[in-house]
Scaffold this active site. Sequence first.
Site, short mmCIF file in Angstrom:
data_model
loop_
_atom_site.label_atom_id
_atom_site.label_comp_id
_atom_site.label_asym_id
_atom_site.label_seq_id
_atom_site.Cartn_x
_atom_site.Cartn_y
_atom_site.Cartn_z
N ASP A 112 24.79 45.53 -1.22
CA ASP A 112 25.20 46.42 -2.33
C ASP A 112 26.69 46.25 -2.59
OD1 ASP A 112 22.65 47.42 -2.31
OD2 ASP A 112 23.16 49.13 -1.02
N HIS A 114 20.18 55.28 -4.44
CA HIS A 114 20.18 54.28 -5.53
C HIS A 114 19.35 54.79 -6.71
CE1 HIS A 114 22.16 51.00 -3.55
NE2 HIS A 114 21.23 50.81 -2.63
N GLN A 173 0.81 -1.20 0.00
CA GLN A 173 0.00 0.00 0.00
C GLN A 173 0.85 1.26 0.00
OE1 GLN A 173 -2.65 -1.23 -0.90
NE2 GLN A 173 -4.16 -0.77 0.64
N HIS A 221 18.94 56.10 1.73
CA HIS A 221 19.66 55.04 1.01
C HIS A 221 18.98 54.73 -0.33
CE1 HIS A 221 22.28 51.39 1.19
NE2 HIS A 221 21.36 50.95 0.33
N GLU A 222 17.67 54.50 -0.28
CA GLU A 222 16.96 54.15 -1.51
C GLU A 222 16.93 55.32 -2.49
OE1 GLU A 222 16.34 51.13 -2.26
OE2 GLU A 222 16.86 50.48 -0.24
#
Length: 498
Positions: free
Chosen positions: A407, A336, A43, A332-333
């Site tokens: 990064d 970028h 089974q 930070h962003e």
Amino acid sequence: MIKEILLGMVMAVLIFLTVIGYNVLPIILLFIIGGLCYFTIVQKGLLGGMSMNQYNPDNKVLFSDVGGQEVAKNELREALEFIVKADRIKKMGIRPLKGILLTGPPGTGKTLLAKAASTYTSSVFLATSGSEFIEMYAGVGAQRVRNLFKKARETASKENKGNSIIFIDEIEVLGGKRGTHGSSHMEYDQTLNQLLVEMDGLKTDDKVRTLVIAATNRVDLLDPALLRPGRFDRQVKVDLPDKKGRLEILRIHTKNKPLAKDVNLETIAKETFGFSGAHLESATNEAAILAFREGEKEIALNHFREAVDKVMLGEKLNSKPTDKELYRVAVHESGHALASELLNPGSVSHVTITSRGNALGYTRHNPKDDPYLYTKEYIESQIKICLAGSIAEEIMIGNKSTGATNDFKQAVKLSKQIILSGLSELGVVSEDDLPKGSMHEEIREIIQVQEKAASGLLTKNIDALKKMIDLLQKNESLSAKDLGKILYANKCAKNAAS
Ligand code: ATP
């Protein structure tokens, strides 16, 4: 019915034996042990293993259900002509094709292609996975391979079909190089040997022609015996979809969904660079769930954007960073995004400081095309974009943070790419023969130059940087349109080149 009669007879014999004074307890115990063995062996499929290869006759996937992958589809169709036109092939004395190997990253549609192949050739389709053959008991895997081929033949005969396709996903688990599995290598080797034996036994004049389609993300792990002519002698590459492919996949998975007027699938295809078919399917599904949760009747562009972020980065975090940290993330962003937009106008599609998964913020890029080759200038611009986050922190806050670790890793990887492609001051070099420290020195040199350039770029555009930070803090996100307004309407974009 027979089972019930047999059970009745056994019970009658037991009662009779009890009546004439026999101790039937040992016999009952023997039955219980026998029953347990039957259950685990048969089974649970320890010997048969038939629970693993599901046969699904209504599994009708067409090649048109597979988005993109034109090269893979054409190659596969061409290979399948050998099955569709079997009589002509036999007359020409052509050896039948026994195995096709689909290779490529996860979620790119290999299983879908195998299913489409079975519809195209009106074959019986049995699917299994390499891991389902591997047990700690010796001989079980080999037995399962034998049963799989037997089942393919039997099912096709029952269905009155002349062809069967066996699909083995993760073939590297079952077909890894022999002798490399440590103490259990005998079991692995036996299983693989059995697969080779079964494939060698396949002939054109078999009543049921069987084709094995296997899929793997790790072709380098496969035993060379599997790849030799006469076995998996066709290899079809199933790569991540390009922009056109992504658009087709999005169209397939939004066919049954109500889309609002502002949804442009081409834009979404452009913004989902690097997504596999499975990612795209998941994004369309998530977008529909978001619209449903908001009680909307149609799925809007903002639902798609949110869904893409969710698939890419994970669920939104419940715990929020402090205001001070949030400011740093916005800085930070913005760094970028500003560098990216100045170096490659139109390359940013979305900036957010909503924390998701492991990311506190995120700038989504929007590559113009899906390039195959990169120039030195392009890679250098990518390094500047990577470094711009921490440089913005330095300019606006006066120090840097650990938020830039990834990064920097990416910047080092890109610098290495410049060196190993022979594009650095070192000229054409061999990685193995480079003197110790040279690579490190050159990477440092490249990064320092790009750091200086990125710093100049941001300082020249400090007003735009401040506006972006303010807007990000206020709205938590910035669209390409917002960015355009800041940079171009006020004519404040001052490129480093100028
Ligand atoms: P793995 O290597 O992880 O087994 P796979 O390459 O076999 O993955 P599939 O199982 O075929 O990938 O794809 C998973 C799901 O992703 C599919 O059911 C389908 O919804 C979607 N998908 C993947 N690729 C495509 C494609 N090219 N067109 C349409 N849908 C796709």
